[in-house]
Design a protein around this motif. Structure first.
Motif, PDB file in Angstrom:
ATOM      1  N   CYS A  26     -29.054   3.864   3.386  1.00 39.72           N
ATOM      2  CA  CYS A  26     -29.410   5.134   2.764  1.00 39.72           C
ATOM      3  C   CYS A  26     -29.521   4.968   1.254  1.00 39.72           C
ATOM      4  O   CYS A  26     -28.722   4.276   0.638  1.00 39.72           O
ATOM      5  CB  CYS A  26     -28.373   6.196   3.103  1.00 39.72           C
ATOM      6  N   ARG A  28     -30.002   7.786  -1.000  1.00 39.43           N
ATOM      7  CA  ARG A  28     -29.415   8.914  -1.740  1.00 39.43           C
ATOM      8  C   ARG A  28     -27.911   8.765  -1.918  1.00 39.43           C
ATOM      9  O   ARG A  28     -27.381   8.993  -2.994  1.00 39.43           O
ATOM     10  CB  ARG A  28     -29.715  10.231  -1.022  1.00 39.43           C
ATOM     11  N   ASN A  47     -22.818   5.616   6.672  1.00 36.87           N
ATOM     12  CA  ASN A  47     -23.886   6.537   7.025  1.00 36.87           C
ATOM     13  C   ASN A  47     -25.174   5.771   7.302  1.00 36.87           C
ATOM     14  O   ASN A  47     -25.477   4.785   6.641  1.00 36.87           O
ATOM     15  CB  ASN A  47     -24.084   7.605   5.942  1.00 36.87           C
ATOM     16  N   CYS A  57     -33.133   6.071   6.065  1.00 37.51           N
ATOM     17  CA  CYS A  57     -32.414   7.339   6.183  1.00 37.51           C
ATOM     18  C   CYS A  57     -33.185   8.527   5.638  1.00 37.51           C
ATOM     19  O   CYS A  57     -32.951   9.657   6.041  1.00 37.51           O
ATOM     20  CB  CYS A  57     -31.075   7.239   5.448  1.00 37.51           C
ATOM     21  N   GLU A  58     -34.101   8.274   4.690  1.00 39.66           N
ATOM     22  CA  GLU A  58     -34.829   9.355   4.047  1.00 39.66           C
ATOM     23  C   GLU A  58     -36.285   9.378   4.509  1.00 39.66           C
ATOM     24  O   GLU A  58     -36.858   8.341   4.833  1.00 39.66           O
ATOM     25  CB  GLU A  58     -34.777   9.192   2.524  1.00 39.66           C
ATOM     26  N   THR A  64     -32.950  13.443   3.509  1.00 40.39           N
ATOM     27  CA  THR A  64     -32.257  12.738   4.578  1.00 40.39           C
ATOM     28  C   THR A  64     -32.755  13.228   5.931  1.00 40.39           C
ATOM     29  O   THR A  64     -32.850  14.442   6.167  1.00 40.39           O
ATOM     30  CB  THR A  64     -30.729  12.962   4.477  1.00 40.39           C
ATOM     31  N   VAL A  68     -29.616  11.239  10.890  1.00 37.81           N
ATOM     32  CA  VAL A  68     -28.733  10.271  10.231  1.00 37.81           C
ATOM     33  C   VAL A  68     -27.279  10.665  10.503  1.00 37.81           C
ATOM     34  O   VAL A  68     -26.906  11.830  10.379  1.00 37.81           O
ATOM     35  CB  VAL A  68     -29.013  10.214   8.712  1.00 37.81           C
TER      36      VAL A  68
END
Length: 145
Positions: A26, A28, A47, A57-58, A64, A68
């Motif tokens: 991820c 973020r 995550n 993930c995004e 997101t 996820v």
């Protein structure tokens, strides 16, 4: 003396959770979680997307993706498919739990949550406190005391 020793362990496990979070794809936020029972790490998570999905993930706009999994949900899910139980365990996590994950934490029997950074919405922490889960906020985990 016991409290000083416990704080030392808490900081060490949080540092491990931080390192584990660095495995996340991820962009973020990279969040790591470690579940400890009787001074043994019984599960871990970070995550990311579910097993078998792409490691993005995004979406294209930077949001997101809905599927996820949060770090603590990953760690608790791993325990569900093992012979271990997290009843009475401590969860170490780099970001305090959201509302949804707080329900999982409570239902799984985790009795203590040690977190480093506070999530923007504190309703998850409020829920855990109401449920009788001990909460410990350790923002500075670098010092050795």
């Amino acid at each position: 003396m016991i409290e000083i020793k416990q704080k030392k362990y808490d900081k060490a496990y949080l540092r491990m959770a931080t390192e584990w979070g660095k495995l996340s794809f991820c962009k973020r936020k990279q969040v790591g979680a470690i579940v400890v029972k009787d001074r043994m790490i019984i599960s871990d998570g970070y995550n990311g997307t579910p097993t078998g999905f792409e490691n993005h993930c995004e979406d294209d706009e930077g949001y997101t993706k809905w599927y996820v999994l949060h770090a603590e949900a990953n760690a608790i899910s791993k325990l569900a498919s093992s012979t271990q139980s997290c009843d009475g365990a401590t969860l170490y996590i780099t970001l305090s739990p959201c509302k949804e994950c707080s329900k999982l934490i409570h239902q799984s029997g985790i009795k203590r949550v040690v977190y480093q950074n506070a999530y923007k919405d504190d309703e998850g922490l409020q829920f855990l406190q109401k449920a009788g889960v001990q909460l410990v906020h350790l923002a500075n985990i670098e010092d050795k005391s």
